[in-house]
Motif scaffolding. Structure first.
Motif, PDB file in Angstrom:
ATOM      1  N   VAL A  37      -0.212  -1.944 -15.891  1.00 56.04           N
ATOM      2  CA  VAL A  37      -0.831  -0.664 -15.536  1.00 56.04           C
ATOM      3  C   VAL A  37       0.167   0.162 -14.735  1.00 56.04           C
ATOM      4  N   TYR A  38       0.291   1.424 -15.122  1.00 56.92           N
ATOM      5  CA  TYR A  38       1.272   2.316 -14.499  1.00 56.92           C
ATOM      6  C   TYR A  38       0.603   3.636 -14.137  1.00 56.92           C
ATOM      7  N   ALA A  39       1.236   4.352 -13.223  1.00 64.89           N
ATOM      8  CA  ALA A  39       0.741   5.663 -12.836  1.00 64.89           C
ATOM      9  C   ALA A  39       1.890   6.670 -12.869  1.00 64.89           C
ATOM     10  N   ILE A  40       1.626   7.817 -13.459  1.00 62.40           N
ATOM     11  CA  ILE A  40       2.552   8.944 -13.384  1.00 62.40           C
ATOM     12  C   ILE A  40       2.064   9.808 -12.232  1.00 62.40           C
ATOM     13  N   ILE A  41       2.841   9.844 -11.159  1.00 59.74           N
ATOM     14  CA  ILE A  41       2.426  10.532  -9.939  1.00 59.74           C
ATOM     15  C   ILE A  41       3.042  11.920  -9.902  1.00 59.74           C
ATOM     16  N   GLY A  42       2.195  12.923  -9.998  1.00 61.20           N
ATOM     17  CA  GLY A  42       2.671  14.295  -9.988  1.00 61.20           C
ATOM     18  C   GLY A  42       2.894  14.820  -8.583  1.00 61.20           C
ATOM     19  N   TYR A  58      -1.577  10.690 -13.666  1.00 56.54           N
ATOM     20  CA  TYR A  58      -2.017  10.234 -14.979  1.00 56.54           C
ATOM     21  C   TYR A  58      -1.822   8.727 -15.077  1.00 56.54           C
ATOM     22  N   GLY A  59      -2.585   8.091 -15.954  1.00 58.71           N
ATOM     23  CA  GLY A  59      -2.508   6.644 -16.082  1.00 58.71           C
ATOM     24  C   GLY A  59      -1.885   6.208 -17.388  1.00 58.71           C
ATOM     25  N   VAL A  60      -1.168   5.089 -17.346  1.00 55.86           N
ATOM     26  CA  VAL A  60      -0.578   4.466 -18.526  1.00 55.86           C
ATOM     27  C   VAL A  60      -0.965   2.994 -18.505  1.00 55.86           C
ATOM     28  N   ILE A  61      -1.697   2.558 -19.518  1.00 57.34           N
ATOM     29  CA  ILE A  61      -2.168   1.180 -19.600  1.00 57.34           C
ATOM     30  C   ILE A  61      -1.592   0.560 -20.862  1.00 57.34           C
ATOM     31  N   ALA A  62      -0.752  -0.448 -20.697  1.00 50.43           N
ATOM     32  CA  ALA A  62      -0.090  -1.093 -21.833  1.00 50.43           C
ATOM     33  C   ALA A  62      -0.927  -2.269 -22.325  1.00 50.43           C
ATOM     34  N   THR A  63      -1.255  -2.275 -23.619  1.00 49.64           N
ATOM     35  CA  THR A  63      -1.973  -3.396 -24.220  1.00 49.64           C
ATOM     36  C   THR A  63      -1.215  -3.843 -25.465  1.00 49.64           C
ATOM     37  N   ASP A  64      -1.607  -5.011 -26.017  1.00 43.94           N
ATOM     38  CA  ASP A  64      -0.955  -5.530 -27.222  1.00 43.94           C
ATOM     39  C   ASP A  64      -1.262  -4.692 -28.455  1.00 43.94           C
ATOM     40  N   GLU A  65      -2.284  -3.849 -28.354  1.00 42.62           N
ATOM     41  CA  GLU A  65      -2.689  -3.034 -29.501  1.00 42.62           C
ATOM     42  C   GLU A  65      -2.361  -1.559 -29.309  1.00 42.62           C
ATOM     43  N   GLY A  66      -1.598  -1.234 -28.300  1.00 37.73           N
ATOM     44  CA  GLY A  66      -1.213   0.148 -28.067  1.00 37.73           C
ATOM     45  C   GLY A  66      -1.435   0.559 -26.628  1.00 37.73           C
ATOM     46  N   VAL A  86       6.190   7.038 -20.986  1.00 39.68           N
ATOM     47  CA  VAL A  86       5.514   5.872 -21.572  1.00 39.68           C
ATOM     48  C   VAL A  86       6.529   4.970 -22.270  1.00 39.68           C
ATOM     49  N   ALA A  87       7.474   5.560 -22.979  1.00 38.89           N
ATOM     50  CA  ALA A  87       8.466   4.780 -23.728  1.00 38.89           C
ATOM     51  C   ALA A  87       9.333   3.926 -22.815  1.00 38.89           C
ATOM     52  N   GLU A  88       9.440   4.296 -21.554  1.00 39.92           N
ATOM     53  CA  GLU A  88      10.219   3.517 -20.597  1.00 39.92           C
ATOM     54  C   GLU A  88       9.531   2.201 -20.232  1.00 39.92           C
ATOM     55  N   VAL A  89       8.216   2.116 -20.453  1.00 41.98           N
ATOM     56  CA  VAL A  89       7.481   0.921 -20.024  1.00 41.98           C
ATOM     57  C   VAL A  89       6.795   0.190 -21.172  1.00 41.98           C
ATOM     58  N   SER A  90       6.767   0.778 -22.377  1.00 39.85           N
ATOM     59  CA  SER A  90       6.109   0.110 -23.502  1.00 39.85           C
ATOM     60  C   SER A  90       6.708   0.591 -24.816  1.00 39.85           C
ATOM     61  N   GLU A  92       4.916   0.128 -27.548  1.00 38.32           N
ATOM     62  CA  GLU A  92       3.738   0.373 -28.372  1.00 38.32           C
ATOM     63  C   GLU A  92       3.422   1.871 -28.435  1.00 38.32           C
ATOM     64  N   PRO A  93       2.787   2.311 -29.502  1.00 40.82           N
ATOM     65  CA  PRO A  93       2.397   3.728 -29.605  1.00 40.82           C
ATOM     66  C   PRO A  93       1.223   4.042 -28.677  1.00 40.82           C
ATOM     67  N   ILE A  94       1.041   5.313 -28.391  1.00 34.79           N
ATOM     68  CA  ILE A  94      -0.126   5.751 -27.610  1.00 34.79           C
ATOM     69  C   ILE A  94      -1.313   5.810 -28.560  1.00 34.79           C
ATOM     70  N   ARG A  95      -2.247   4.888 -28.379  1.00 32.71           N
ATOM     71  CA  ARG A  95      -3.396   4.774 -29.276  1.00 32.71           C
ATOM     72  C   ARG A  95      -4.583   5.605 -28.803  1.00 32.71           C
ATOM     73  N   TRP A  96      -4.844   5.544 -27.507  1.00 30.90           N
ATOM     74  CA  TRP A  96      -6.006   6.223 -26.936  1.00 30.90           C
ATOM     75  C   TRP A  96      -5.577   7.160 -25.819  1.00 30.90           C
ATOM     76  N   VAL A  97      -6.282   8.273 -25.706  1.00 32.61           N
ATOM     77  CA  VAL A  97      -6.223   9.124 -24.516  1.00 32.61           C
ATOM     78  C   VAL A  97      -7.641   9.237 -23.992  1.00 32.61           C
ATOM     79  N   VAL A  98      -7.864   8.761 -22.786  1.00 33.61           N
ATOM     80  CA  VAL A  98      -9.186   8.804 -22.169  1.00 33.61           C
ATOM     81  C   VAL A  98      -9.219   9.969 -21.185  1.00 33.61           C
TER      82      VAL A  98
END
Length: 312
Positions: A37-42, A58-66, A86-90, A92-98
């Motif tokens: 779990v990561y945070a982009i701190i503005g 903003y939040g970045v959550i890395a899972t095995d499915e994206g 995001v590419a710096e930490v995973s 996987e593609p961005i699958r969901w935006v919540v």
């Protein structure tokens, strides 16, 4: 020869200015909160051209499915910046935006990520509120600040709409518990990850800077939602603004302030005290003076809270 030297010197000066400007421009980075779990701190200042309007977290959550993003940023220009972070930490593609936020810098990036194949997910009330404020957001402070960088930004809404005021969604074994807060904007929400014990509070919680009460905000809802957050008692709190914190800091910078607004200012309004007397008596509060923007927001917050409770 002298002309050539002058041209070269001018080119070098221009290049140096360009690099200096690039260094001064905000470069989002996904900072680790837990292993996945990561945070982009503005920045905690206002929306500006140089920070791309990304003065929020903003939040970045890395899972095995994206990857799951928590909120999509302020528009088309910020999308690639978020992607690079995001590419710096995973891989996987961005699958969901919540979407857990209704304010412009939280969801106007939806269109960018939809075009990249991500599924946008939000509560029905969040979507309804986004639609209500679309006109204001597309013509307001954000485009004024971003100028040509706002070009290409189009409002887009959730592909998957969640009913009610609470829901649980799961991707790649990562469970997210969502619930409405209705504090800063109607339709705002928070997200809790039980396995990581991380809460993304959206604009319910501000750390380091004073939260703002807009005419459409509801500090009573804020206090109630904060009390629900205290019942969860997450180890890690990613606020809507400010550094990643714990509940002690969240209580100090936001929870106690909601309590003050509701139980001091609001109670005074219910008791028919005069607004000027209440505001003057509480203008200088040592407990909150450490917060950035205290001088510009505190009296406004009291004024709007008083009016809200006066009408109840």
């Amino acid at each position: 020869m002298q002309r050539t030297s002058t041209v070269i010197a001018g080119a070098l000066a221009l290049l140096a200015t360009t690099f200096a400007h690039a260094e001064d421009t905000y470069q989002p980075k996904a900072e680790p909160v837990t292993d996945s779990v990561y945070a982009i701190i503005g920045p905690t200042d206002a929306r500006t051209y140089d920070n791309h309007g990304m003065n929020a977290n903003y939040g970045v959550i890395a899972t095995d499915e994206g990857v799951i993003l928590i909120d999509s940023g302020p528009g088309a220009f910020s999308g690639p910046h978020i992607e690079r972070a995001v590419a710096e930490v995973s891989d996987e593609p961005i699958r969901w935006v919540v979407n857990i936020g209704v304010q412009d810098h939280r969801w106007l990036g939806n269109d960018y990520f939809q075009d990249k194949g991500a599924e946008i997910i939000a509560f029905e009330k969040t979507v309804d509120s986004q639609k209500e404020y679309t006109g204001q957001h597309m013509e307001g402070r954000l485009p004024d600040a971003l100028k040509e960088r706002f070009e290409g930004t189009e409002p887009a809404y959730a592909d998957r709409v969640l009913e009610g005021d609470a829901a649980t969604i799961t991707l790649g074994g990562t469970e997210i518990e969502l619930s409405l807060t209705d504090a800063h904007f109607p339709g705002d929400a928070m997200a809790y990850l039980p396995e990581s014990d991380v809460a993304f509070t959206g604009d319910l919680v501000y750390v380091d800077r004073m939260l703002g009460v807009h005419p459409w905000s509801n500090p009573k809802n804020g206090l109630e939602a904060f009390e629900r957050l205290e019942e969860i008692d997450p180890k890690h709190v990613v606020p809507g603004h400010g550094r990643v914190s714990d509940m002690e800091r969240a209580r100090r910078d936001s929870g106690d302030y909601y309590d003050f607004l509701v139980n001091t200012v609001g109670e005074a309004a219910r008791n028919f005290e005069t607004m000027d007397d209440v505001m003057d008596a509480n203008e200088d509060l040592e407990a909150f003076k450490h917060l950035e923007h205290y001088d510009s927001w505190h009296r406004t917050n009291m004024n709007r809270t008083f009016i809200l409770f006066e009408g109840m």
